[in-house]
Scaffold this motif. Structure first.
Motif, PDB file in Angstrom:
ATOM      1  N   PHE A  59       0.725  -1.079   0.042  1.00 30.80           N
ATOM      2  CA  PHE A  59       0.017  -0.057  -0.049  1.00 30.80           C
ATOM      3  C   PHE A  59       0.786   1.258  -0.230  1.00 30.80           C
ATOM      4  CE2 PHE A  59      -2.193   3.623   2.016  1.00 30.80           C
ATOM      5  CZ  PHE A  59      -3.138   3.702   1.641  1.00 30.80           C
ATOM      6  N   THR A  60       2.077   1.446   0.865  1.00 27.76           N
ATOM      7  CA  THR A  60       2.758   2.573   1.076  1.00 27.76           C
ATOM      8  C   THR A  60       3.283   2.982  -0.266  1.00 27.76           C
ATOM      9  OG1 THR A  60       4.632   1.526   2.032  1.00 27.76           O
ATOM     10  CG2 THR A  60       2.991   2.321   3.501  1.00 27.76           C
ATOM     11  N   LYS A  66      -1.036  11.225  -1.382  1.00 28.50           N
ATOM     12  CA  LYS A  66      -2.520  11.435  -1.159  1.00 28.50           C
ATOM     13  C   LYS A  66      -3.146  11.739   0.023  1.00 28.50           C
ATOM     14  CE  LYS A  66      -2.071   7.676  -4.791  1.00 28.50           C
ATOM     15  NZ  LYS A  66      -2.633   6.458  -5.194  1.00 28.50           N
ATOM     16  N   ARG A  67      -4.343  12.119   0.066  1.00 22.90           N
ATOM     17  CA  ARG A  67      -5.135  12.264   1.145  1.00 22.90           C
ATOM     18  C   ARG A  67      -6.106  11.086   1.181  1.00 22.90           C
ATOM     19  NH1 ARG A  67      -6.809  18.338   2.214  1.00 22.90           N
ATOM     20  NH2 ARG A  67      -7.471  18.510  -0.123  1.00 22.90           N
ATOM     21  N   SER A  68      -6.364  10.699   2.375  1.00 19.90           N
ATOM     22  CA  SER A  68      -7.503   9.663   2.664  1.00 19.90           C
ATOM     23  C   SER A  68      -8.459  10.053   3.361  1.00 19.90           C
ATOM     24  CB  SER A  68      -6.666   8.411   3.240  1.00 19.90           C
ATOM     25  OG  SER A  68      -7.685   7.350   3.657  1.00 19.90           O
ATOM     26  N   ILE A  69      -9.874   9.842   2.612  1.00 19.12           N
ATOM     27  CA  ILE A  69     -11.175  10.033   3.413  1.00 19.12           C
ATOM     28  C   ILE A  69     -11.943   8.637   3.219  1.00 19.12           C
ATOM     29  CG2 ILE A  69     -12.160  10.659   1.092  1.00 19.12           C
ATOM     30  CD1 ILE A  69     -14.331  12.502   2.757  1.00 19.12           C
ATOM     31  N   GLU A  70     -12.301   8.239   4.630  1.00 19.29           N
ATOM     32  CA  GLU A  70     -13.374   7.238   4.440  1.00 19.29           C
ATOM     33  C   GLU A  70     -14.570   7.644   4.291  1.00 19.29           C
ATOM     34  OE1 GLU A  70     -12.143   4.395   8.254  1.00 19.29           O
ATOM     35  OE2 GLU A  70     -11.841   6.474   8.810  1.00 19.29           O
ATOM     36  N   LEU A  71     -15.280   6.664   3.295  1.00 20.04           N
ATOM     37  CA  LEU A  71     -16.411   7.310   2.710  1.00 20.04           C
ATOM     38  C   LEU A  71     -17.309   5.843   2.449  1.00 20.04           C
ATOM     39  CD1 LEU A  71     -18.603   9.746   2.132  1.00 20.04           C
ATOM     40  CD2 LEU A  71     -17.597   9.286  -0.139  1.00 20.04           C
ATOM     41  N   ASN A  72     -18.533   5.661   3.055  1.00 16.86           N
ATOM     42  CA  ASN A  72     -19.561   4.675   2.710  1.00 16.86           C
ATOM     43  C   ASN A  72     -20.513   5.063   1.717  1.00 16.86           C
ATOM     44  OD1 ASN A  72     -21.246   2.640   2.528  1.00 16.86           O
ATOM     45  ND2 ASN A  72     -22.079   2.616   4.685  1.00 16.86           N
ATOM     46  N   HIS A 359       7.492   6.962   7.940  1.00 15.49           N
ATOM     47  CA  HIS A 359       6.046   6.693   8.071  1.00 15.49           C
ATOM     48  C   HIS A 359       5.858   6.611   9.764  1.00 15.49           C
ATOM     49  CE1 HIS A 359       2.318   4.282   7.990  1.00 15.49           C
ATOM     50  NE2 HIS A 359       1.946   4.746   6.797  1.00 15.49           N
ATOM     51  N   PRO A 360       4.607   7.035  10.098  1.00 15.95           N
ATOM     52  CA  PRO A 360       4.545   7.100  11.651  1.00 15.95           C
ATOM     53  C   PRO A 360       4.169   5.493  12.214  1.00 15.95           C
ATOM     54  CG  PRO A 360       2.513   7.543  10.404  1.00 15.95           C
ATOM     55  CD  PRO A 360       3.630   7.612   9.258  1.00 15.95           C
ATOM     56  N   GLU A 380       8.293  16.134  -4.696  1.00 16.14           N
ATOM     57  CA  GLU A 380       8.838  15.638  -3.312  1.00 16.14           C
ATOM     58  C   GLU A 380       7.711  14.364  -2.911  1.00 16.14           C
ATOM     59  OE1 GLU A 380       8.589  17.228   1.517  1.00 16.14           O
ATOM     60  OE2 GLU A 380       7.766  18.312  -0.413  1.00 16.14           O
ATOM     61  N   VAL A 381       8.570  13.357  -2.605  1.00 15.22           N
ATOM     62  CA  VAL A 381       8.072  12.120  -2.432  1.00 15.22           C
ATOM     63  C   VAL A 381       7.320  12.303  -0.866  1.00 15.22           C
ATOM     64  CG1 VAL A 381       7.709   9.821  -2.086  1.00 15.22           C
ATOM     65  CG2 VAL A 381       8.870  10.929  -4.025  1.00 15.22           C
ATOM     66  N   MET A 382       6.092  12.113  -0.400  1.00 18.17           N
ATOM     67  CA  MET A 382       5.516  12.269   0.871  1.00 18.17           C
ATOM     68  C   MET A 382       4.949  10.895   1.364  1.00 18.17           C
ATOM     69  SD  MET A 382       4.100  16.200   1.257  1.00 18.17           S
ATOM     70  CE  MET A 382       2.962  16.025  -0.366  1.00 18.17           C
ATOM     71  N   ARG A 383       4.671  10.532   2.455  1.00 20.27           N
ATOM     72  CA  ARG A 383       4.146   9.226   2.751  1.00 20.27           C
ATOM     73  C   ARG A 383       2.837   9.166   2.373  1.00 20.27           C
ATOM     74  NH1 ARG A 383       0.705   9.549   6.981  1.00 20.27           N
ATOM     75  NH2 ARG A 383       0.624  11.201   8.222  1.00 20.27           N
ATOM     76  N   SER A 384       2.584   7.915   2.471  1.00 20.60           N
ATOM     77  CA  SER A 384       0.984   7.319   2.101  1.00 20.60           C
ATOM     78  C   SER A 384       0.198   7.924   3.429  1.00 20.60           C
ATOM     79  CB  SER A 384       0.928   6.195   1.781  1.00 20.60           C
ATOM     80  OG  SER A 384       1.226   5.129   2.837  1.00 20.60           O
ATOM     81  N   PRO A 385      -1.008   8.113   3.201  1.00 26.27           N
ATOM     82  CA  PRO A 385      -2.029   8.464   4.075  1.00 26.27           C
ATOM     83  C   PRO A 385      -2.366   7.268   5.215  1.00 26.27           C
ATOM     84  CG  PRO A 385      -3.331   8.418   2.304  1.00 26.27           C
ATOM     85  CD  PRO A 385      -1.822   8.206   1.929  1.00 26.27           C
ATOM     86  N   LEU A 386      -2.719   7.518   6.303  1.00 26.37           N
ATOM     87  CA  LEU A 386      -3.244   6.501   7.210  1.00 26.37           C
ATOM     88  C   LEU A 386      -4.937   6.501   6.816  1.00 26.37           C
ATOM     89  CD1 LEU A 386      -1.885   7.439  10.731  1.00 26.37           C
ATOM     90  CD2 LEU A 386      -0.989   5.616   9.117  1.00 26.37           C
ATOM     91  N   LEU A 387      -5.484   5.490   7.141  1.00 22.96           N
ATOM     92  CA  LEU A 387      -6.941   5.237   6.654  1.00 22.96           C
ATOM     93  C   LEU A 387      -7.703   6.367   7.179  1.00 22.96           C
ATOM     94  CD1 LEU A 387      -9.049   3.665   5.417  1.00 22.96           C
ATOM     95  CD2 LEU A 387      -9.153   2.076   7.477  1.00 22.96           C
TER      96      LEU A 387
END
Length: 420
Positions: A59-60, A66-72, A359-360, A380-387
């Motif tokens: 995944f990472t 990116k930014r992560s949003i949880e959405l149903n 990564h945290p 600039e390569v930034m880490r992947s988002p947490l869920l």
């Protein structure tokens, strides 16, 4: 300035093909909003986990910047939020099974009603036809796109390649389609659909084999080893082992240390223009003028002998020594580099092709950086988002919801716990 600064991407992709595409767009400065199922997220977060409790490398390494949003999206409030996202974003990218968006209530027609400027970009296994509803994974795409039938040795089975030409290759094709559609929109003012089928992408990368298929109608493929060995061709492009695939014969040859190092090999091409230099390097100066060796056509039935002699020389050198000797002479060679060697390559790190990312939850890891370099738009390569890390941020800053509205959204279950 980032090249795609100001472009908003609604990322409904998962696993590899789609995330490869959207990560590339994010590297170029687009604001990529990754939509994930509450409490679950992209399936690859928990696939091939190497550190318990942390997102996987699978995944990472595919979801930087990116930014992560949880959405149903099945929840009524979730549908309202998704509608707002479609109104706000420029591009929607998805790699669902065929018909999934329609079942969600967001057909192309509905998306156009919401936002006529929206570009809908999709990865599918096959284009329209008999197989368009079939499920496709990386190796299936390689097989259906012509790669496997032309990979391997003539007397062995078809093989897939370690390069992810089906998934990542298709993601790259889709990214080009999206940027092209954005350019078109600047003139037309309208969005459009962009489709990248995995079979199509693999076939595009196999075009030299399609070339050879047509050449077979006019005679044998003289640069293939089997021609020099007197073995007849069938009616389809054959597997050619490590032949170069071009007009210049090439082979993978052993180097010093091959007995214990599985990657102590080099690729060596007997380019016609430097034939005399090759003869001098390997200690066969008489081959420069000897009958049967002096010209490329004469050498075709002696390639096994020639490469065996070159290998006698390469086996006395490391793969790096072969490079050091041959490159100044313009003899085309290349070391077989392992993944370990690539990770440790200082040159690749200097250019940002290999990067270390903090990564945290998993700590520092190594990843591939942006493979395309723009002189005025550094990446600039930034880490992947947490869920769901950016759920509240997106609701407030992108969609304009206030505190009370956000509380109601969270209570509805549309965005999960939204605790990030």
């Amino acid at each position: 300035m980032k090249a795609l600064e100001g472009v908003k991407i609604l990322d409904f992709t998962h696993v590899q093909s789609g995330p490869t595409c959207t990560q590339l767009l994010a590297w170029f400065g687009a604001d990529v909003i990754k939509v994930e199922r509450p409490g679950v997220g992209d399936a690859t977060r928990k696939q091939l986990v190497d550190i318990p409790g942390a997102d996987s490398l699978y995944f990472t390494m595919l979801n930087h910047n990116k930014r992560s949003i949880e959405l149903n999206s099945k929840n009524a409030t979730g549908k309202e939020i998704l509608t707002r996202l479609i109104e706000t974003c420029d591009v929607m990218v998805e790699n669902f099974a065929p018909g999934a968006l329609d079942r969600m209530g967001f057909s192309w027609e509905r998306i156009q009603e919401i936002n006529p400027r929206m570009i809908l970009a999709s990865v599918k296994g096959f284009g329209p036809g008999n197989y368009e509803n079939c499920k496709v994974y990386e190796n299936v795409a390689q097989c259906a796109g012509g790669a496997a039938s032309t990979t391997g040795f003539r007397d062995g089975p078809p093989l897939v390649t370690g390069a992810q030409i089906g998934d990542s290759g298709t993601g790259l094709h889709l990214a080009l389609g999206i940027v092209t559609a954005l350019f078109h929109r600047e003139k037309s003012g309208k969005g459009q659909k962009v489709l990248a089928a995995m079979q199509d992408g693999v076939l595009n990368l196999c075009r030299v084999k399609l070339r050879d298929q047509q050449r077979l109608e006019h005679g044998p493929l003289t640069e293939y080893s089997q021609y020099g060995e007197g073995i007849p061709f069938d009616d389809a492009t054959p597997r050619a082992g490590n032949d170069s695939g071009g007009g210049q014969p090439g082979r993978i040859l052993k180097c010093k240390g091959w007995e214990t190092d599985p990657n102590a090999y080099t690729y060596f091409i007997t380019q016609a223009a430097v034939w005399e230099r090759i003869c001098d390097v390997i200690g066969e100066p008489e081959w420069k003028t000897r009958e049967g060796y002096a010209t490329p056509p004469e050498r075709l039935d002696k390639l096994n002998e020639i490469f065996e002699r070159i290998e006698q020389w390469t086996m006395t050198k490391t793969k790096y020594e072969v490079m050091d000797i041959c490159n100044p002479l313009d003899i085309p060679v290349g070391p077989i580099l392992s993944t370990k060697e690539l990770i440790e390559d200082e040159g690749l790190r200097k250019t940002g092709t290999i990067v270390d990312v903090d990564h945290p939850t998993r700590g520092r890891y190594t990843s591939v950086g942006c493979p395309i370099k723009l002189s005025d738009s550094p990446v600039e390569v930034m880490r992947s988002p947490l869920l769901g890390e950016h759920t509240l941020e997106i609701l407030k800053d992108v969609l304009g919801y206030d505190g009370t509205a956000i509380e109601k959204i969270v209570e509805s279950g549309a965005v999960g716990a939204a605790s990030k």
